[in-house]
Every structure is written in structure tokens, then in C-alpha cells.
Design an enzyme around this catalytic site. Sequence first.
Site, PDB file in Angstrom:
ATOM      1  N   ASP A 228      25.113  40.584 -13.974  1.00  0.00           N
ATOM      2  CA  ASP A 228      24.345  39.532 -14.433  1.00  0.00           C
ATOM      3  C   ASP A 228      25.000  38.650 -15.590  1.00  0.00           C
ATOM      4  OD1 ASP A 228      23.708  41.292 -16.290  1.00  0.00           O
ATOM      5  OD2 ASP A 228      21.484  41.018 -16.294  1.00  0.00           O
TER       6      ASP A 228
ATOM      7  N   LYS B 232      16.844  52.150 -13.980  1.00  0.00           N
ATOM      8  CA  LYS B 232      15.833  51.295 -13.862  1.00  0.00           C
ATOM      9  C   LYS B 232      14.907  51.794 -12.785  1.00  0.00           C
ATOM     10  CE  LYS B 232      18.693  47.426 -14.938  1.00  0.00           C
ATOM     11  NZ  LYS B 232      19.289  46.246 -14.373  1.00  0.00           N
TER      12      LYS B 232
END
Length: 507
Positions: free
Chosen positions: A239, A204
Site C-alpha cells: 500500500d 491480520k
Amino acid sequence: MGKAAAVGTAVVVCAAVGVAVVLARRRRQRKAELVDAAEADRKRRVAAVIEEVESRLATPTALLRSISDAMVSEMERGLCGDIHATLKMLITYVDNLPTGDEHGLFYALDLGGTNFRVLRVQLGGREKRVVKQQYEEVSIPPHLMVGTSMELFDFIAAALAKFVDTEGDDFHLPEGRQRELGFTFSFPVNQTSISSGTLIKWTKGFSINGTVGEDVVSELSNAMERQGLDMKVTALVNDTVGTLAGGRYMDNDVVAAVILGTGTNAAYVEYANAIPKWNGLLPRSGNMVINTEWGSFKSDKLPLSEFDKAMDFESLNPGEQIYEKMISGMYLGEIVRRILLKLAHDASLFGDVVPTKLEQPFVLRTPDMSAMHHDSSHDLKILGAKLKDVVGVPNTSLEVRYITRHICDIVAERGARLAAAGIYGILKKLGRDKVPSDGSKMPRTVIALDGGLYEHYKKFGSCLEATLTDLLGEDASSSVVAKLANDGSGIGAALLAASHSQYAEVD
């Protein structure tokens, strides 16, 4: 000239004019016929491409069942530690999910991209549940994403310390106790315990070499110490596991969590004795949360089209994350773009010239696709505006707009049905895919879903739920619930800090 000669000349002129008129009419007629023939040919070519797309992206129920079976097989291989399994089935060391009895003050740090979030919750036990929560979002300066590990974690710890300083009277930490934190770290990690894990690689846009191979909890803890912040990390999660914890806290029947957003993943509660690669003592709960990392699922059963193969070949990670590239928000819009580009090249969908912007990879994002797909106006005005703004086609016929919406429908339906097959695979692995043969009642089973794709792309979500009902059948589906767990990962990390608190035994 005599009168007779004049009349003769007039007749000749009239005849010539008549012939010219007839010839002109025939030319116009011929031209119109050619135009009609060209238009008919274009429509045939459009229909042929669409028919091929429908065929290549088809997901009949029988195929979905075979994909679910392949998913179960890969899950079992992963749980055995088979290095060739496409599902790694990572052990999370989370063996105590929240029950609702948790009370006290807990913090969470959610780091998964260019922003991170700090959050605190005051838990009031089974009666009061979440008494109060506050959070703050912080942007990471670009230079820290490519700087040193110390610089990044010092910046995060400083923001966390500043957030702790704003703790109001509504939040109560029992005297003599240390603040505890759940750390959601959504990057590839080799987890070694509930509160430790070494970084495998940054993704990312992050590129900080000093952290690879290091324990990210130690990096954060050292930074908090340098800030004079007395706080202990009691849970390191991703997550998806956070969403599972948040979902279980709200509903005790949650057995799995699925993220369907830019990317996709699933985590579920497995019986500890069904994990052959687990070498430690069996947890007292008898359960262990498994992070499937299902985006990497690969099978010859998956209906890969020429569009999927080309997109994968041109990607940064060819051959990897195949399932994710077929069902997640990062890629659905791009698949639509590639199909529209084929229609433009092979069938002149947008006229004789292929729109230049349509040639640009990822110019059509999934939110644009969703807006076009959900356009219910009589003239598809929103869809037309999107084609103008995004693809650069100023004027489109109603026919072109309907064709575009149909392509969105095909791609979204395939993605949703494949995602449903994955969920059905997890239910199958847990033995919750059918009514028990002994006639006993099937236990209520809840899947917590989070992510913008599921939450905001309504046609995608509805198709997923309808497909799951179809796969389960009427009797079993009445006991299975797909429930939106909005923002479960943030509060989930704080709840896992609570359920794995160093003071849990004392309480």
C-alpha cells in the site's frame, strides 16, 4: 429543688452543650483539614506523575535530530544488505513511476485485511488524466481466512471476474490486448520482480499455511485462469508503494510516501547506484523505489517510557515494530490508557477505586483519544462522555477532564514529532534537507501522506507539519510540502500496472 439549684443545673447543662458544640465544630474542622490535606496530597501525586510523564515522553528538537541521524544510518545499513539492520530497505523493482502520460484501461486489486477492493480506471494521458474510475469492496468470509489458498484466491478471482463483467461503455480496452492488473498485497512478501513475490507470513487474522513460500501472483493468476478471466498481473506492490505511485501521478515532485494509520510505513525513490545490495542491471530511469518498512526502526535514541516498554512486553511481537508502537494509530490510545491507569493507581485520579474498564488493554482506541483531544467545549463535555462510555467513569470533575486532555496532547505530540523525525531522515538521505551550498535553488520536494491518523487526527497532522518545518529550518522548509494523498494506494496499483504494462514499449 430550690431556685438556686435549678439555676446551677441550667448553667452546667449550658456549659456542657457549649463544650459539645465546640468539640463538634473542632471535629468538623479537623475532618475538613484532613480532607483538604488528602486532596492536596492527591494533587501533589497527580502533578508528580504528570511531570514524570512529560519528562519521559519529551522530544526536544536536538533529540529528534539525533533520531533522524540514526534513521539515516539504519537506512544505509539496510541498503548494504546488513542482516542486523533494523530497516530492511526492501527493493520493490518499481523503477518506472507514473508520469501522467499513461492511457488505457487498467485494474487494481487491493488485498490488505478482512475486505478487499477491486478497482478500474480509464486513463486519458496527460490532458485527460483519470477519465473515469469505479471500485467495489468485498468482505472475505471468516472461514476463507483460515481455509486453503485455492479457496481464498478462487473467491477473490470470482469477485474480480464479476466486477469485469460490469465494465460499461465508458471503459475501452484496445482490441487484441489483455486486461492488466496492479495487485496491492499488504502482507510480508519477499519480492523477486515487479510482478512476483513469495509470501513470508500471513498477518491480520489470516492463517493459510498452503500459501507461505508461494508466489502470490501465481496463486492469483491460476485462480483467474480457473475463472476464465484473461488478465495479467503486471505489478505487485504494497500500500505504501501504491500511495507513492498515486502521489507521483498527481504531483511530479513527490519523492516519498508515508502511511500513518493503524500501522505505519514509508517508501521513497532512491538512486539505483546508491543501493549496494542491488546486483542487477541499473534501470534506465536510474531510480528504484525502496520500501523501508520503517515501523521496525529501533534505536537507543528513541524516548521509550515505562508505558512503551510494558506495552511492547505484553504485545504479540515483543521487541519488534518499536517505532510503529510509538507513532501509529494502533497504539497511541493504548499509551494514553496506560498513563491514565498509572494516575488512577498512584494518584487516585478517578477516586479511591480504580475503574475496572481502565484495566482492559486497548479499551481506549486512538479515535476516542482524538475525540477527547479535540474537545474545545468550555466544560469538555465530549471528553467527559468518552470517559463515561469508554473507561466507565460516570462523573468526572473539570480538573480530571483537563488532565486527561493534557495526557492526550503529550502522547499525540510525541508520536507526531517522532514521525516528523523519520520523514526528515528520508529527506536527509536524499540530500533534500537543506538549501544547496552552491547557492542554487532547492528543488520542490513533496511527501505524500495517507492513513486515517494523519487525515483525521488534525492535531497530530498539524504537529507533524510544524515539527518538520522546525527541523528543516525556514529556507529549506519553504521547498518541502506534506500533502494528503487520500486513497492513493488503490489507484496507485492501477497506475503501476500502466507504467509497467507489457504494451508500454508499443505505446
